[in-house]
Design a protein around this motif. Structure first.
Motif, PDB file in Angstrom:
ATOM      1  N   SER A  43     -13.972  -4.185  -4.224  1.00 13.93           N
ATOM      2  CA  SER A  43     -13.564  -3.849  -5.582  1.00 13.93           C
ATOM      3  C   SER A  43     -14.570  -2.952  -6.263  1.00 13.93           C
ATOM      4  CB  SER A  43     -13.384  -5.137  -6.401  1.00 13.93           C
ATOM      5  OG  SER A  43     -14.614  -5.803  -6.491  1.00 13.93           O
ATOM      6  N   GLU A  76      -8.881  -1.981  -7.410  1.00 12.02           N
ATOM      7  CA  GLU A  76      -7.912  -2.715  -8.211  1.00 12.02           C
ATOM      8  C   GLU A  76      -7.202  -1.808  -9.220  1.00 12.02           C
ATOM      9  OE1 GLU A  76     -11.047  -3.422  -7.932  1.00 12.02           O
ATOM     10  OE2 GLU A  76     -12.057  -3.709  -9.855  1.00 12.02           O
ATOM     11  N   ASP A  77      -7.949  -0.800  -9.725  1.00  7.07           N
ATOM     12  CA  ASP A  77      -7.333   0.145 -10.642  1.00  7.07           C
ATOM     13  C   ASP A  77      -6.285   0.980  -9.919  1.00  7.07           C
ATOM     14  OD1 ASP A  77      -9.097  -0.876 -12.462  1.00  7.07           O
ATOM     15  OD2 ASP A  77     -10.498   0.811 -12.340  1.00  7.07           O
ATOM     16  N   LEU A  94      -4.635   0.103  -7.198  1.00  4.45           N
ATOM     17  CA  LEU A  94      -3.480  -0.736  -6.865  1.00  4.45           C
ATOM     18  C   LEU A  94      -2.580  -0.946  -8.069  1.00  4.45           C
ATOM     19  CD1 LEU A  94      -5.225  -3.427  -4.612  1.00  4.45           C
ATOM     20  CD2 LEU A  94      -3.769  -1.525  -3.881  1.00  4.45           C
ATOM     21  N   LEU A  95      -3.202  -1.063  -9.263  1.00  5.51           N
ATOM     22  CA  LEU A  95      -2.391  -1.219 -10.467  1.00  5.51           C
ATOM     23  C   LEU A  95      -1.580   0.040 -10.733  1.00  5.51           C
ATOM     24  CD1 LEU A  95      -1.597  -2.881 -12.958  1.00  5.51           C
ATOM     25  CD2 LEU A  95      -3.576  -1.888 -14.134  1.00  5.51           C
ATOM     26  N   ILE A 137      -0.141  -4.363  -7.696  1.00  7.82           N
ATOM     27  CA  ILE A 137      -0.493  -5.578  -8.421  1.00  7.82           C
ATOM     28  C   ILE A 137      -0.034  -5.439  -9.856  1.00  7.82           C
ATOM     29  CG2 ILE A 137      -2.492  -6.049  -6.955  1.00  7.82           C
ATOM     30  CD1 ILE A 137      -4.277  -4.938  -9.169  1.00  7.82           C
ATOM     31  N   ASP A 169      -2.662  -9.678 -12.636  1.00  2.00           N
ATOM     32  CA  ASP A 169      -3.554  -9.706 -11.478  1.00  2.00           C
ATOM     33  C   ASP A 169      -4.807  -8.859 -11.741  1.00  2.00           C
ATOM     34  OD1 ASP A 169      -1.826 -11.332 -10.034  1.00  2.00           O
ATOM     35  OD2 ASP A 169      -0.749  -9.620  -9.173  1.00  2.00           O
ATOM     36  N   TRP A 170      -4.604  -7.717 -12.354  1.00  2.00           N
ATOM     37  CA  TRP A 170      -5.730  -6.820 -12.642  1.00  2.00           C
ATOM     38  C   TRP A 170      -6.726  -7.476 -13.602  1.00  2.00           C
ATOM     39  CZ3 TRP A 170      -7.832  -4.591 -16.974  1.00  2.00           C
ATOM     40  CH2 TRP A 170      -8.702  -3.512 -16.769  1.00  2.00           C
ATOM     41  N   ILE A 212      -8.694 -10.220 -11.722  1.00  2.00           N
ATOM     42  CA  ILE A 212      -9.726  -9.662 -10.831  1.00  2.00           C
ATOM     43  C   ILE A 212     -10.929  -9.199 -11.647  1.00  2.00           C
ATOM     44  CG2 ILE A 212     -10.244  -7.772  -9.249  1.00  2.00           C
ATOM     45  CD1 ILE A 212      -7.329  -7.945  -8.306  1.00  2.00           C
ATOM     46  N   LYS A 213     -10.673  -8.501 -12.745  1.00  2.00           N
ATOM     47  CA  LYS A 213     -11.764  -8.021 -13.577  1.00  2.00           C
ATOM     48  C   LYS A 213     -12.548  -9.187 -14.194  1.00  2.00           C
ATOM     49  CE  LYS A 213     -11.438  -3.572 -13.170  1.00  2.00           C
ATOM     50  NZ  LYS A 213     -12.518  -2.820 -12.508  1.00  2.00           N
ATOM     51  N   GLU A 258     -14.856 -10.694 -11.581  1.00  2.00           N
ATOM     52  CA  GLU A 258     -15.999  -9.818 -11.350  1.00  2.00           C
ATOM     53  C   GLU A 258     -17.033  -9.960 -12.468  1.00  2.00           C
ATOM     54  OE1 GLU A 258     -13.825  -6.185  -8.902  1.00  2.00           O
ATOM     55  OE2 GLU A 258     -14.507  -5.896 -10.951  1.00  2.00           O
TER      56      GLU A 258
END
Length: 535
Positions: free
Chosen positions: A75, A85-86, A88-89, A94, A98-99, A102-103, A106
């Motif tokens: 990530s 992740e950005d 994938l969004l 996602i 989900d985003w 994940i953030k 982190e």
């Protein structure tokens, strides 16, 4: 016509944006198949909020100067790239929930790492600065010692040669009021809360009267810095009850000493006024307990450092022990000074002078007599930087005690010529001499890590003009440190075996050498002590 041009312009702009977006998504899709292919540079999405709209990329086909990291599952975006992740969004793989999750994870992991790092740094900082003098009040355990001893010397009926005791149970309170009052200090000894009888003033060898005081506190003093600009040349003035500001052993806290027993320079002798082995009063001044240098007293002195290489202390002491205000009259005051030359920050040599007068009547100090009193000393400590772990230390003292010190513990006013009362004339007084030296080595790695062997030898001559009275002792010891960050934290186990020898109480007064009887200073001794110190 104008309206048509405007409409055409808007349509062209929208088309350009759509084409750019399509190009970005296509390149991203191809990148997932070929991680080594470069990606056009984009603006990194902020990690604290939802992703911002993707801006127009560079011209189609223009390679980026950076690529995503080889691990597609990470990530962490490469500097200047898009976090996975950005991306994938943006592709719709996602959801926004989900985003956000994940953030959040982190940020939590990062904050946890930073918190643990901060706590570690804070703990290290506190340990390095202890004792902490930034607060008004602090609390510490100066020494808690559990002691076992065994000696074959004679003991009274009903007592054992094996002894278990709490050697010290000392609690310390201290703090800082201001820069002008940098320290106040109070040490309480809970092990020795026992009542003391007043020393009689008449011709009697036994203390009489009602117990008048309990030994509860050992030290209480205040440091005063008169002018801040004078420090460290005149660092502070200390007044109160504290350890002797000279010598090494007398100045060192019992929780930091390398051997269990105190050296003979602080106290030696049986304490009796008669020769307990022959039943005859000696006339040579060698019998009984002798406190050559007592450990604490009432003081007022000035201390400082000059040129970072010379330390000094100069002042006055009561010279009658710290209990004198409760159990006896104050003695004539004595002057003292110590000059210490620092070869390095951990190695030095010191010179000490003590001079004054003593008064045997109402005295709590054994063996001083009445008359002139002086002590001259030199001490050294060598801590090797070439061989870390090696330390050598030694002291040499010589001094004069006044008249009537001949039979210790027998009170009298002035020099005594009646032998039936005080055991001898004692007119000239005596000159005494004592010295010790020891070495130790701390293993810091290998199979013997945290073990520290020690070897010490000492002598005490109660009267330099009389023979057959010498005390000698060799101590072989081994210490194991569970924790060792002196002077703040220390937990250790010490094992000492003492080879003792005492010639006698002068010519014609030889103690019985038979094992299990006689003079305890002529009988070997085993000591085992466990200690905790935390400040």
């Amino acid at each position: 016509m104008m309206r048509l041009r405007i409409t055409t312009g808007y349509a062209g702009a929208v088309t350009a944006v759509i084409v750019s977006l399509f190009t970005n998504f296509s390149l991203a899709g191809e990148l997932s198949k070929d991680p080594g292919r470069p990606l056009p540079s984009t603006v990194v999405v902020q990690a604290v909020g939802p992703p911002a709209p993707v801006r127009v990329a560079q011209a189609a086909g223009a390679p980026s100067s950076r690529a995503l990291p080889p691990s597609a599952g990470s990530s962490d975006a490469a500097q200047g790239g898009i976090a996975v992740e950005d991306l994938l969004l943006q592709k719709g793989t996602i959801t926004m929930d989900d985003w956000i999750r994940i953030k959040g994870e982190e940020e939590y992991k990062q904050a946890d790492r930073e918190k643990r790092s901060d706590l570690l740094e804070e703990w290290k900082s506190k340990v390095e600065k202890l004792p902490i003098l930034t607060d008004k009040v602090n609390f510490g355990l100066n020494a808690l010692q559990y002691l076992y001893t065994h000696q074959n010397a004679h003991v009274a009926e009903g007592k054992s040669q094996d002894n278990i005791s709490i050697r010290r149970s000392e609690f310390l309170f201290w703090g800082k009021i201001s820069e002008n009052l940098p320290r106040w200090h109070a040490l309480y000894e809970f092990q020795s809360i026992n009542l003391s009888n007043s020393t009689p003033t008449g011709n009697s060898s036994t203390a009489a009267g009602t117990a008048t005081a309990a030994t509860f506190f050992r030290e209480t003093y205040i440091d005063y810095r008169p002018v801040l600009a004078w420090a460290p040349n005149l660092n502070y003035i200390r007044m109160g009850i504290f350890r002797m500001p000279f010598g090494i052993f007398t100045e060192t806290s019992g929780g930091l000493r390398d051997i269990i027993s105190s050296p003979y320079l602080t106290s030696v002798g049986s304490g009796g006024a008669r020769d307990t082995w022959n039943g005859v009063a000696p006339k040579n001044g060698t019998n009984g307990a002798i406190d050559f240098i007592h450990e604490r007293d009432f003081f007022i002195d000035a201390r400082g450092r000059i040129g970072n290489r010379l330390e000094y202390a100069v002042g006055l002491m009561n010279n009658n022990n710290y209990q004198a205000n409760a159990t006896g009259a104050n003695a004539p005051k004595s002057f003292y000074s110590r000059t210490r030359f620092l070869a390095t920050d951990v190695s030095w040599v010191s010179f000490t002078v003590i001079a004054g007068e003593t008064n045997n009547a109402n005295s709590n100090i054994n063996g001083r007599g009445k008359g002139n009193f002086d002590r001259y000393g030199i001490d050294f400590r060598y801590t090797s930087k070439l061989l870390p772990g090696l330390m050598l230390q030694g002291e040499y003292w010589q001094g004069h005690d006044g008249a009537n010190q001949t039979t210790v513990g027998t009170p009298a006013n002035g020099a005594c010529a009646t032998q039936s009362v005080c055991g001898g004339d004692g007119a000239p007084g005596v000159q005494r001499r004592t010295w010790y030296v020891y070495g130790k080595y701390l293993f810091t790695d290998g199979l013997l890590e945290n073990f520290e062997p020690i070897l010490m030898y000492e002598q005490f001559d109660p009267n330099t003009t009389v023979g057959n009275d010498l005390y000698q002792r060799t101590i072989v010891g081994l210490t194991y440190y569970f924790e060792n960050m002196p002077p703040k934290i220390q937990s250790k186990v010490q094992i000492n075996y003492e080879f003792r020898h005492h010639s006698g109480n002068g010519p014609g007064f030889v103690p019985d050498p038979t094992k299990g009887v006689g003079d305890p200073f002529a009988q070997n001794m085993l000591l085992v002590q466990w200690q905790i110190r935390y400040m």
